[in-house]
Write an enzyme that holds these catalytic residues in place. Sequence first.
Site, mmCIF file in Angstrom:
data_model
loop_
_atom_site.group_PDB
_atom_site.id
_atom_site.type_symbol
_atom_site.label_atom_id
_atom_site.label_comp_id
_atom_site.label_asym_id
_atom_site.label_seq_id
_atom_site.Cartn_x
_atom_site.Cartn_y
_atom_site.Cartn_z
ATOM 1 N N GLY A 138 0.812 -1.222 0.000
ATOM 2 C CA GLY A 138 0.000 0.000 0.000
ATOM 3 C C GLY A 138 0.837 1.261 0.000
ATOM 4 O O GLY A 138 0.454 2.291 -0.549
ATOM 5 N N ASP A 156 -6.669 -0.607 6.976
ATOM 6 C CA ASP A 156 -7.029 -1.720 7.862
ATOM 7 C C ASP A 156 -5.818 -2.635 7.925
ATOM 8 O O ASP A 156 -5.766 -3.713 7.325
ATOM 9 C CB ASP A 156 -8.252 -2.433 7.266
ATOM 10 N N THR A 158 -2.153 -4.424 9.727
ATOM 11 C CA THR A 158 -1.613 -5.083 10.917
ATOM 12 C C THR A 158 -0.946 -4.003 11.767
ATOM 13 O O THR A 158 -0.971 -2.824 11.414
ATOM 14 C CB THR A 158 -0.551 -6.122 10.470
HETATM 15 N N1 SAM Z 1 -8.460 -6.148 11.306
HETATM 16 C C1 SAM Z 1 -7.129 -6.587 11.584
HETATM 17 C C2 SAM Z 1 -6.491 -5.719 12.620
HETATM 18 O O1 SAM Z 1 -6.995 -4.655 12.897
HETATM 19 O O2 SAM Z 1 -5.460 -6.139 13.160
HETATM 20 C C3 SAM Z 1 -6.261 -6.571 10.377
HETATM 21 C C4 SAM Z 1 -6.986 -6.859 9.087
HETATM 22 S S1 SAM Z 1 -6.053 -7.501 7.808
HETATM 23 C C5 SAM Z 1 -5.793 -9.147 8.250
HETATM 24 C C6 SAM Z 1 -4.490 -6.691 7.942
HETATM 25 C C7 SAM Z 1 -3.785 -6.869 6.618
HETATM 26 O O3 SAM Z 1 -2.831 -5.834 6.379
HETATM 27 C C8 SAM Z 1 -2.986 -8.182 6.502
HETATM 28 O O4 SAM Z 1 -3.653 -9.060 5.634
HETATM 29 C C9 SAM Z 1 -1.617 -7.754 5.971
HETATM 30 O O5 SAM Z 1 -1.100 -8.641 5.003
HETATM 31 C C10 SAM Z 1 -1.939 -6.382 5.394
HETATM 32 N N2 SAM Z 1 -0.790 -5.493 5.248
HETATM 33 C C11 SAM Z 1 0.220 -5.292 6.121
HETATM 34 N N3 SAM Z 1 1.113 -4.404 5.617
HETATM 35 C C12 SAM Z 1 0.633 -4.027 4.393
HETATM 36 C C13 SAM Z 1 1.096 -3.119 3.390
HETATM 37 N N4 SAM Z 1 2.253 -2.427 3.548
HETATM 38 N N5 SAM Z 1 0.346 -2.957 2.267
HETATM 39 C C14 SAM Z 1 -0.827 -3.650 2.107
HETATM 40 N N6 SAM Z 1 -1.312 -4.543 3.014
HETATM 41 C C15 SAM Z 1 -0.586 -4.708 4.155
#
Ligand code: SAM
Length: 281
Positions: A138, A156, A158
């Site tokens: 992202g 949303d 991690t």
């Molecule tokens: N609802 C959860 C919470 O609040 O902890 C998290 C939802 S979701 C599982 C979080 C997502 O962010 C993960 O699938 C992860 O792979 C993604 N993520 C982490 N860093 C990212 C980045 N730099 N760009 C896009 N997605 C990313």
Amino acid sequence: MELWYTEEWTKNVRFSTKIKNHLYSKKSSFQQIDIFESYEFGRFLTLDGLMMVNEKDEFIYHDMIVHPAMCVNPYIKKVLVIGAGDGGTVRELVRYNGIEHIDMVEIDKEVTNACIKFLPLTSSSLKNNRVKLYFEDGLVFVKNINDNYYDLIIVDSTDPIGPGEGLFTKDFYIDCHRILNENGILINQHESPYFESFSKEMKRAHNKISNIFKFANIYQAHIPTYPSGHWLFGFASKNLNPLNIKKDIWDSFGIKTKYYNIDLHNGAFALPTYVKEMLYE
Ligand code: SAM
């Protein structure tokens, strides 16, 4: 033999829940992905050993990361969702017929694949024709977007460790500000005020966002399976005050929610004194 899932909330505090099965386990190029079946919370996803989403309380998180912004600006059409691999955020967004397009940028395709297979409750709308999925970082994605493009950005992510770290940086927030239009809103998963390791990140993120956006507010929800249960979200905007809600228009959508409601909206922004002192003093 009883099986338990346990995660560390701090060095001195752990969260455990009894499980029936360990349904899925895979190390992707970004993180360890596991899905469990539990007695209390149904199926749940963990990433690098931390609870991300579960069938029992995901409605709280996904209501609160989507509906407050939609009630402040019910005319939102173009949305960027970053992270959100489980699909719950997109599921709530597609309920708004006025939303024309959602770009969802999840860095790890393996997360989405696992959730499509094991968590249909949250991943049910990822194939909606208004949703375009990108499996990339992202932080990089936002750099290639034109100015004033989106009405809403939802981060949303991690926690700010591993792949999520870049989504809590000043550069990222500056890019979000640039690609949002004049009535644009940035909503982000904003950690928690209770345990020191989380409150440190919350303060750091708020300091960065409040130096970039005219409105930089924090609101809260009670999410039992996140560390301390007291979880925060950020609401940042160039021109929209989060307490100025379009109640009648939002009500006219007839969207049934299980946690969010109009009365709770303003209440969520009424923070405990100790949290206000952390953020604003
Ligand atoms: N609802 C959860 C919470 O609040 O902890 C998290 C939802 S979701 C599982 C979080 C997502 O962010 C993960 O699938 C992860 O792979 C993604 N993520 C982490 N860093 C990212 C980045 N730099 N760009 C896009 N997605 C990313």
